[in-house]
Write a protein that holds these residues in place. Sequence first.
Motif, mmCIF file in Angstrom:
data_model
loop_
_atom_site.group_PDB
_atom_site.id
_atom_site.type_symbol
_atom_site.label_atom_id
_atom_site.label_comp_id
_atom_site.label_asym_id
_atom_site.label_seq_id
_atom_site.Cartn_x
_atom_site.Cartn_y
_atom_site.Cartn_z
ATOM 1 N N SER A 164 -24.342 -62.251 -1.891
ATOM 2 C CA SER A 164 -24.720 -62.269 -0.509
ATOM 3 C C SER A 164 -23.830 -62.048 0.468
ATOM 4 N N TYR A 165 -22.455 -62.101 -0.017
ATOM 5 C CA TYR A 165 -21.093 -61.623 0.974
ATOM 6 C C TYR A 165 -20.856 -60.172 0.728
ATOM 7 N N ALA A 166 -21.453 -59.499 -0.167
ATOM 8 C CA ALA A 166 -20.845 -58.282 -0.513
ATOM 9 C C ALA A 166 -22.207 -57.079 -0.481
ATOM 10 N N VAL A 167 -21.470 -55.843 -0.637
ATOM 11 C CA VAL A 167 -22.159 -54.526 -0.403
ATOM 12 C C VAL A 167 -23.012 -54.454 -1.713
ATOM 13 N N SER A 168 -23.931 -53.716 -1.951
ATOM 14 C CA SER A 168 -24.660 -53.501 -2.905
ATOM 15 C C SER A 168 -24.292 -52.337 -3.747
ATOM 16 N N GLU A 169 -23.504 -51.506 -3.436
ATOM 17 C CA GLU A 169 -23.010 -50.113 -4.126
ATOM 18 C C GLU A 169 -21.288 -50.107 -4.001
ATOM 19 N N ASP A 170 -20.986 -49.931 -4.994
ATOM 20 C CA ASP A 170 -19.449 -49.566 -5.086
ATOM 21 C C ASP A 170 -19.268 -48.232 -5.509
ATOM 22 N N HIS A 171 -17.987 -47.692 -5.471
ATOM 23 C CA HIS A 171 -17.536 -46.205 -5.660
ATOM 24 C C HIS A 171 -16.395 -46.020 -6.788
ATOM 25 N N LEU A 172 -16.662 -44.901 -7.521
ATOM 26 C CA LEU A 172 -15.498 -44.526 -8.362
ATOM 27 C C LEU A 172 -15.024 -43.058 -8.083
ATOM 28 N N ILE A 173 -13.679 -42.868 -7.675
ATOM 29 C CA ILE A 173 -13.037 -41.601 -7.524
ATOM 30 C C ILE A 173 -11.946 -41.205 -8.636
ATOM 31 N N LEU A 174 -12.150 -40.231 -9.117
ATOM 32 C CA LEU A 174 -11.478 -39.809 -10.175
ATOM 33 C C LEU A 174 -10.375 -38.620 -9.368
ATOM 34 N N VAL A 175 -9.077 -38.910 -9.763
ATOM 35 C CA VAL A 175 -8.130 -37.965 -9.164
ATOM 36 C C VAL A 175 -7.326 -37.308 -10.277
ATOM 37 N N ASP A 176 -7.104 -36.078 -10.530
ATOM 38 C CA ASP A 176 -6.380 -35.483 -11.648
ATOM 39 C C ASP A 176 -5.059 -35.391 -10.842
ATOM 40 N N CYS A 177 -4.014 -36.242 -11.534
ATOM 41 C CA CYS A 177 -2.696 -36.301 -11.325
ATOM 42 C C CYS A 177 -1.856 -35.540 -11.995
ATOM 43 N N GLY A 178 -2.602 -34.502 -12.915
ATOM 44 C CA GLY A 178 -1.733 -33.805 -13.759
ATOM 45 C C GLY A 178 -1.717 -34.239 -15.322
ATOM 46 N N ASP A 179 -0.728 -35.193 -15.789
ATOM 47 C CA ASP A 179 -0.817 -35.552 -16.981
ATOM 48 C C ASP A 179 -1.900 -36.821 -17.403
ATOM 49 N N VAL A 180 -2.423 -37.356 -16.313
ATOM 50 C CA VAL A 180 -3.317 -38.150 -16.197
ATOM 51 C C VAL A 180 -4.388 -38.053 -15.334
ATOM 52 N N VAL A 181 -5.344 -38.732 -15.586
ATOM 53 C CA VAL A 181 -6.364 -38.879 -14.428
ATOM 54 C C VAL A 181 -6.525 -40.386 -13.784
ATOM 55 N N ALA A 182 -6.440 -40.266 -12.473
ATOM 56 C CA ALA A 182 -6.458 -41.756 -11.914
ATOM 57 C C ALA A 182 -7.835 -42.299 -11.722
ATOM 58 N N ARG A 183 -8.394 -43.753 -11.926
ATOM 59 C CA ARG A 183 -9.652 -44.132 -11.542
ATOM 60 C C ARG A 183 -9.433 -44.932 -10.485
ATOM 61 N N VAL A 184 -10.040 -44.761 -9.233
ATOM 62 C CA VAL A 184 -9.905 -45.644 -8.267
ATOM 63 C C VAL A 184 -11.332 -46.209 -7.879
ATOM 64 N N LEU A 185 -11.365 -47.587 -7.767
ATOM 65 C CA LEU A 185 -12.588 -47.914 -7.435
ATOM 66 C C LEU A 185 -12.436 -48.933 -6.317
ATOM 67 N N HIS A 186 -13.640 -49.461 -5.440
ATOM 68 C CA HIS A 186 -13.727 -50.395 -4.359
ATOM 69 C C HIS A 186 -13.356 -49.462 -3.188
ATOM 70 N N VAL A 187 -13.732 -48.269 -2.948
ATOM 71 C CA VAL A 187 -13.442 -47.355 -1.934
ATOM 72 C C VAL A 187 -14.724 -46.579 -1.661
ATOM 73 N N ASP A 188 -15.058 -46.750 -0.288
ATOM 74 C CA ASP A 188 -16.356 -45.866 0.222
ATOM 75 C C ASP A 188 -15.433 -44.659 0.698
#
Length: 277
Positions: free
Chosen positions: A60-84
């Motif tokens: 009840s206190y939260a949104v119904s959708e979250d989001h995943l952002i993938l960022v190519d950092c070179g050697d690795v890929v970053a996974r970022v969550l909880h960002v519109d």
Amino acid sequence: MVSLPADVVARYERFSLYNSPYPAHDAGCAVDLYPGDDDARSPVAGEVLETRTVSCPPKSYAVSEDHLILVDCGDVVARVLHVDPAVEAGDTVAVGESLGTLVRSGFFGQWVDNHIHLGFRRHDQNLQRASGSLPLSPGVSVDGIEWNGTGEVVETGPTHIRLDAPSHDGEGFAAIASDEGVPMDGGLIHYTGGGALGGADGKVSLLGTTVGTADDGDVTWSDVAVYANDERATGLSLFASQVPFGAKVVFHEGHDFSIGDRIEVAIEPTDEPVQLG
């Protein structure tokens, strides 16, 4: 092991490696970064590979959708969550640039503040799966602050209270220390495991009671109960902070405490521990 530079971590008020019920944080393989406002400032630099929208558990206190952002950092890929996201595939981002706006995710407990979730994968790994991120180091030292279990309520929410003690008036990051002097991280005892920041081993105690056993920094909680003025609490929310913070006591079914109340927290062994995940 992926290490975040100290000057990146210092951009955020707080961080936690273990204070989560989700397998992405197992063995401290992800970090939650708390900016202190709703601007999701990027902790990484690189090219955005993909943004994806996912459904949240209904709250009840939260949104119904979250989001995943993938960022190519070179050697690795970053996974970022909880960002519109205000970025899309092909965009290039620098550390400190806005990725978008933090969301109040249905993956959060009601006592959890908005934050950025960050983990890293190799390019050949599954980038969408929740678990499987690489071991992560925050790249900063954390001081342990002694606490005798007492304090005055300075903040309340429907499922938490925050005390004015222990206080942190120095520079850099600090966390509540175990009786052995080790800074502690995680949800004691409401989340399955916790952390002894700095890679400690052996018994971990708090307020005179053994609360777990550390193995290279990963803590397996003992069966204990947390009390506030003799009222059973869900647990303690433990994290590293570089702003004055005080202990955060969690009550997932609510409480009757008010600002100004004097609180004494106690921890005792129990046969009926409260664990939410």
